[in-house]
Design a protein around this motif. Structure first.
Motif, PDB file in Angstrom:
ATOM      1  N   ARG A 169       0.825  -1.209   0.000  1.00 59.57           N
ATOM      2  CA  ARG A 169       0.000   0.000   0.000  1.00 59.57           C
ATOM      3  C   ARG A 169       0.863   1.265   0.000  1.00 59.57           C
ATOM      4  O   ARG A 169       0.478   2.277  -0.570  1.00 59.57           O
ATOM      5  CB  ARG A 169      -0.946  -0.002   1.192  1.00 59.57           C
ATOM      6  CG  ARG A 169      -2.095  -0.934   1.007  1.00 59.57           C
ATOM      7  CD  ARG A 169      -3.222  -0.692   2.007  1.00 59.57           C
ATOM      8  NE  ARG A 169      -4.319  -1.575   1.699  1.00 59.57           N
ATOM      9  CZ  ARG A 169      -4.546  -2.746   2.301  1.00 59.57           C
ATOM     10  NH1 ARG A 169      -3.747  -3.151   3.279  1.00 59.57           N
ATOM     11  NH2 ARG A 169      -5.569  -3.491   1.941  1.00 59.57           N
ATOM     12  N   THR A 170       2.008   1.184   0.661  1.00 63.32           N
ATOM     13  CA  THR A 170       2.888   2.349   0.749  1.00 63.32           C
ATOM     14  C   THR A 170       3.609   2.622  -0.563  1.00 63.32           C
ATOM     15  O   THR A 170       3.680   3.768  -1.015  1.00 63.32           O
ATOM     16  CB  THR A 170       3.927   2.148   1.876  1.00 63.32           C
ATOM     17  OG1 THR A 170       3.235   1.926   3.104  1.00 63.32           O
ATOM     18  CG2 THR A 170       4.850   3.348   2.010  1.00 63.32           C
ATOM     19  N   TYR A 171       4.139   1.569  -1.196  1.00 65.54           N
ATOM     20  CA  TYR A 171       5.002   1.763  -2.366  1.00 65.54           C
ATOM     21  C   TYR A 171       4.417   1.278  -3.685  1.00 65.54           C
ATOM     22  O   TYR A 171       4.963   1.575  -4.742  1.00 65.54           O
ATOM     23  CB  TYR A 171       6.357   1.083  -2.132  1.00 65.54           C
ATOM     24  CG  TYR A 171       7.114   1.707  -0.991  1.00 65.54           C
ATOM     25  CD1 TYR A 171       7.618   3.002  -1.101  1.00 65.54           C
ATOM     26  CD2 TYR A 171       7.303   1.029   0.199  1.00 65.54           C
ATOM     27  CE1 TYR A 171       8.298   3.592  -0.061  1.00 65.54           C
ATOM     28  CE2 TYR A 171       7.991   1.610   1.252  1.00 65.54           C
ATOM     29  CZ  TYR A 171       8.491   2.891   1.124  1.00 65.54           C
ATOM     30  OH  TYR A 171       9.166   3.478   2.155  1.00 65.54           O
ATOM     31  N   GLY A 172       3.309   0.567  -3.644  1.00 62.46           N
ATOM     32  CA  GLY A 172       2.688   0.099  -4.881  1.00 62.46           C
ATOM     33  C   GLY A 172       1.940   1.201  -5.595  1.00 62.46           C
ATOM     34  O   GLY A 172       1.720   2.289  -5.038  1.00 62.46           O
ATOM     35  N   GLU A 173       1.578   0.924  -6.816  1.00 61.33           N
ATOM     36  CA  GLU A 173       0.822   1.895  -7.600  1.00 61.33           C
ATOM     37  C   GLU A 173      -0.549   2.114  -6.954  1.00 61.33           C
ATOM     38  O   GLU A 173      -1.198   1.162  -6.531  1.00 61.33           O
ATOM     39  CB  GLU A 173       0.605   1.391  -9.029  1.00 61.33           C
ATOM     40  CG  GLU A 173       1.837   1.471  -9.891  1.00 61.33           C
ATOM     41  CD  GLU A 173       2.258   2.895 -10.156  1.00 61.33           C
ATOM     42  OE1 GLU A 173       1.452   3.707 -10.654  1.00 61.33           O
ATOM     43  OE2 GLU A 173       3.419   3.216  -9.846  1.00 61.33           O
ATOM     44  N   PRO A 174      -1.002   3.354  -6.909  1.00 61.09           N
ATOM     45  CA  PRO A 174      -2.343   3.602  -6.388  1.00 61.09           C
ATOM     46  C   PRO A 174      -3.391   3.012  -7.322  1.00 61.09           C
ATOM     47  O   PRO A 174      -3.147   2.828  -8.511  1.00 61.09           O
ATOM     48  CB  PRO A 174      -2.455   5.120  -6.339  1.00 61.09           C
ATOM     49  CG  PRO A 174      -1.296   5.653  -7.083  1.00 61.09           C
ATOM     50  CD  PRO A 174      -0.314   4.556  -7.314  1.00 61.09           C
ATOM     51  N   THR A 175      -4.527   2.681  -6.763  1.00 67.49           N
ATOM     52  CA  THR A 175      -5.634   2.180  -7.567  1.00 67.49           C
ATOM     53  C   THR A 175      -6.114   3.311  -8.462  1.00 67.49           C
ATOM     54  O   THR A 175      -6.283   4.445  -8.015  1.00 67.49           O
ATOM     55  CB  THR A 175      -6.772   1.696  -6.658  1.00 67.49           C
ATOM     56  OG1 THR A 175      -6.237   0.710  -5.790  1.00 67.49           O
ATOM     57  CG2 THR A 175      -7.916   1.106  -7.439  1.00 67.49           C
TER      58      THR A 175
END
Length: 182
Positions: A169-175
């Motif tokens: 959630r911190t470093y992944g692509e936002p939805t």
């Protein structure tokens, strides 16, 4: 879990089967009484793990299939694995097959919305490696070997999965935002 219909022919078999039964009960109970919401992952651990990625993070954005990934998809896959292990009881032994890898595969096979795939599982494998390395200082880590280590506890397993979700959630692509309806 424990199977009652095994062919027990000797006292040695009975003792070994009894010991496995006790381990199954202990790990199942530990998984069901562990906190429903794992304690928050220290931001410093997440940051240390991120720094170990050395700038190469495309695996967090693109799957091997060429499909884009979001942090939310990856995090949801990890959290579903927690739910599965909480339900069936964690026991990563080869015969029992109720470790992290099994839970991730089961999540892929039972996800009605098709959010989880070999892509999200591969991303989690990389996240797990970074987190374990950040925790231990090791130059390399395999989550399967970590999960199956005899000293591992169910709380540590749930902690790793929760930390992986926080990392994603911190470093992944936002939805992607839903398109506006006119």
């Amino acid at each position: 879990m424990f199977e009652l219909n095994r062919g027990i022919n000797r006292n040695q078999d009975l003792e070994a089967t009894g010991a496995e039964f006790v381990r199954d009960i202990e790990t199942f109970v530990a998984g069901t009484i562990a906190a429903s919401t794992p304690s928050s992952t220290p931001a410093s651990l997440i940051e240390r793990a991120w720094n170990l990625a050395d700038g190469y993070t495309e695996w967090l954005r693109w799957g091997d299939s060429g499909m884009p990934l979001t942090g939310e998809q990856i995090a949801a896959h990890a959290e579903t694995a927690i739910t599965i292990l909480r339900t069936v009881g964690w026991n990563p032994g080869y015969a029992a097959g109720r470790g992290i890898g099994h839970a991730l595969t089961h999540a892929m096979n039972t996800d009605p919305d098709h959010r989880f795939s070999s892509d999200t599982r591969a991303a989690l494998r990389s996240v797990f490696e970074l987190l374990i390395r950040a925790l231990t200082g090791a130059p390399y880590a395999d989550y399967t070997a970590w999960d199956e280590h005899p000293a591992r506890t169910v709380e540590e397993v749930f902690g790793l999965l929760a930390a992986a979700a926080a990392f994603a959630r911190t470093y992944g692509e936002p939805t992607a935002a839903a398109p506006a309806v006119a």
